[in-house]
Design an enzyme around this catalytic site. Structure first.
Site, PDB file in Angstrom:
ATOM      1  N   GLU A 246       0.832  -1.196   0.000  1.00  0.00           N
ATOM      2  CA  GLU A 246       0.000   0.000   0.000  1.00  0.00           C
ATOM      3  C   GLU A 246       0.871   1.252   0.000  1.00  0.00           C
ATOM      4  OE1 GLU A 246      -3.310   2.419   2.678  1.00  0.00           O
ATOM      5  OE2 GLU A 246      -2.836   0.328   3.157  1.00  0.00           O
ATOM      6  N   LYS A 378      -7.987 -15.119  16.482  1.00  0.00           N
ATOM      7  CA  LYS A 378      -8.210 -14.756  15.078  1.00  0.00           C
ATOM      8  C   LYS A 378      -9.655 -14.353  14.780  1.00  0.00           C
ATOM      9  CE  LYS A 378      -4.492 -17.748  13.351  1.00  0.00           C
ATOM     10  NZ  LYS A 378      -4.098 -18.411  14.599  1.00  0.00           N
ATOM     11  N   ASP A 454       1.994 -14.169  12.908  1.00  0.00           N
ATOM     12  CA  ASP A 454       0.837 -14.767  12.252  1.00  0.00           C
ATOM     13  C   ASP A 454      -0.062 -13.640  11.739  1.00  0.00           C
ATOM     14  OD1 ASP A 454      -1.467 -16.073  11.478  1.00  0.00           O
ATOM     15  OD2 ASP A 454      -1.485 -17.446  13.189  1.00  0.00           O
ATOM     16  N   HIS A 552      -2.545  10.228  -1.606  1.00  0.00           N
ATOM     17  CA  HIS A 552      -2.739   8.901  -2.186  1.00  0.00           C
ATOM     18  C   HIS A 552      -2.678   8.951  -3.707  1.00  0.00           C
ATOM     19  CE1 HIS A 552      -3.728   5.788   0.864  1.00  0.00           C
ATOM     20  NE2 HIS A 552      -3.791   6.849   1.640  1.00  0.00           N
TER      21      HIS A 552
END
Length: 569
Positions: A246, A378, A454, A552
């Site tokens: 990004e 998670k 993770d 951006h």
């Protein structure tokens, strides 16, 4: 490019090309898969051997001459002779030859030969279905990343394509993880007809991930790693690695780090440090479930349960147990310290020890699952937001008015108002759970990928509330992030891979701390929180100043014609 070839012959009719050293094997005795042929002859051998021994014992008891045989005994003798010849031919001869003449054996063993030759897409094509053959030609022709494969590799690829050889067994069968990945990759292209051109194969240590990080690899994905900083937190400077695709993310975080540094740095506190696991057990009645709840939560029983739990590891230290009942089902949330490891495996082993111990006094306890989602791993969950999981960290800084104006290009009042209406009120309107921030997950994910954490645990690790307040008569800005469930480790899993270990080394937290176990992982958690603080500060400033869209458009949009970069169809 010149390549070495084996002597080979091929008929004009397009028959499969075979080496002149390719010999018939015992496994070719029957037109069956190898495992069925072997199973048949093994069964035959032991069956007739038992039959003959049984018959001979009866003859000895009845004083019948052994040379007098019946028709069934003749058939049994013939079957025994045939099975012995097959088994000797399949196992014995090749085993002896491997010692007598190992070089000649290697010359025609497709699982060991590494002779490099140019790939021939027409090899054995007539033996495959036309759709697979066409896909082979297409995929091979457009994947320039794969290296040249030997003719023996071609045989193995064919066996994977037709299903004779399981793709998952290539590493154990070949003993070469890189070669296994190349063969699996080529077989995948042929069966799907899709090219993997652009997915790198070379330049990666496939041995390092075997049995640890990834199964059935066919390559690896390249993610650029940028650095933000120096981040000044708790009196120390860190250059923070961030793996992301990004645009603006690293640049924005870097600006936040600059603002924090120019204002004297940030401070952090680790409030809690404990990984959780919550099994679910069931009883015949709610009363029995409540009895176990009272037993587990009784302080008099904690020490004995802790002794059982702590046997799982020298770093595992049980901290507390929290129970919740749903009908006759009991959810027991264990929390323990895990040293410098993230600790999921460690806490799971400790929980299993306790369940086995409790089963003695509660034999009617039915363990439904080692994880009952009361952990919660998670998944966004209020229990993590309230109770914490992993490392609970708060990080704060005071940004001077001059820095807000010159570096962040906005003012204190605008930031405070935006934070209240966006991060607090706006998130409440959206029904956010732990999402009272601008983009904490952006920074968490980038650091997690770079340091071998993770990535899926970004879900709860990104729980964050960002607070901003004007202080010193409205001149300066107090900004803080509170993150109750940062789940990180500096040992185990992906942290052991070379690239990820290098990023941990950059931060000075690689591996386990020998002097103070757990200090490296706690320091990594504070770096994550400090980086989130920098990212929040910069993004909120860009929004307050109306610079978000322009930045951006400048850094997150490519001027290249992507249609010219697409892979051939």
């Amino acid at each position: 490019m010149a390549v070495r070839r084996r002597p080979s012959t091929a008929s004009a009719a397009g028959e499969p090309i075979k080496s002149d050293k390719q010999l018939l094997k015992a496994s070719d005795a029957l037109p069956l898969p190898l495992y069925l042929t072997n199973g048949l002859f093994f069964t035959l051998f032991f069956t007739v051997a038992y039959f003959l021994l049984h018959r001979w014992r009866e003859k000895i008891r009845s004083s019948t001459p052994l040379h007098v045989v019946t028709l069934s005994e003749l058939a049994a003798l013939f079957s025994l002779f045939a099975s012995v010849i097959y088994l000797l031919g399949f196992f014995g001869i090749e085993f002896v030859q491997s010692f007598v003449s190992p070089s000649s054996r290697a010359a025609h063993d497709p699982w060991k030969d590494d002779v490099v030759v140019q790939r021939k897409n027409s090899v054995n094509a007539t033996a495959l279905p036309s759709s697979i053959s066409a896909a082979t030609t297409t995929a091979t022709a457009i994947d320039d990343n794969s290296t040249a494969l030997s003719t023996d590799d071609e045989e193995i690829i064919k066996s994977v394509v037709v299903g004779t050889t399981p793709s998952y067994s290539l590493e154990s069968t070949l003993g070469d993880c890189r070669r296994a990945a190349a063969i699996r990759r080529e077989a995948l292209q042929r069966t799907t007809g899709s090219s993997l051109m652009g997915l790198p194969l070379e330049g990666f240590d496939y041995e390092a991930i075997l049995g640890q990080c990834c199964e059935m690899p066919v390559g690896y994905v390249q993610i650029p790693v940028g650095v933000a900083g120096p981040l000044l937190i708790d009196g120390e400077e860190y250059t923070v690695p961030m793996a992301t695709t990004e645009g603006c993310l690293v640049a924005s975080t870097n600006r936040g780090c600059k603002a924090i540094h120019m204002s004297g740095g940030a401070g952090s506190v680790v409030l809690k440090d404990g990984m959780t696991r919550a099994p679910v057990v069931r009883f015949s009645s709610a009363a029995r479930a409540a009895k176990l709840k009272f037993f587990v939560e009784d302080p008099l029983n904690f020490d004995s349960l802790a002794v059982v739990f702590n046997r799982s590891s020298r770093f595992a230290k049980l901290q507390r147990i929290q129970c919740s009942i749903a009908g006759k089902n009991l959810y027991t949330r264990f929390t323990c310290s895990t040293g410098d490891a993230m600790g999921m495996n460690m806490v799971s082993k400790g929980v299993q020890n306790v369940l086995d111990f409790l089963q003695i006094d509660f034999p009617d306890m039915d363990v439904i699952g080692i994880s009952g989602n009361f952990c919660s791993d998670k998944k966004p969950a209020a229990v993590n937001w309230i109770e914490g999981r992993g490392k609970s960290v708060v990080c704060e800084a005071v940004i001077k008015e001059e820095v807000v104006r010159k570096v962040l290009k906005t003012n204190v009042a605008a930031l405070v108002e935006l934070n209240m209406l966006k991060n607090l009120t706006g998130s409440a309107m959206a029904g956010a759970l732990g999402g009272f921030n601008a983009h904490a997950s952006n920074i968490v994910s980038a650091i997690y990928i770079a340091t071998g954490q993770d990535p899926a645990q970004n879900v709860e690790s990104s729980h964050c509330i960002t607070m901003m307040e004007a202080i010193n008569d409205g001149k300066d800005l107090h900004v803080s992030v509170t993150m109750p469930s940062i789940e990180v480790g500096t040992v185990g899993g992906g942290t052991q891979l070379a690239s990820q270990a290098a990023c941990l080394n950059l931060l000075g937290v690689k591996g386990a701390s020998r002097d103070a176990p757990g200090s490296n992982s706690r320091k990594l958690a504070t770096i994550v929180a400090g980086s989130v603080l920098a990212g929040e500060l910069s993004l909120m400033s860009a929004i307050a100043a109306g610079q978000l869209v322009n930045s951006h458009m400048k850094y997150n949009r490519s001027s290249k014609d992507v249609s010219k970069l697409a892979c051939p169809s």
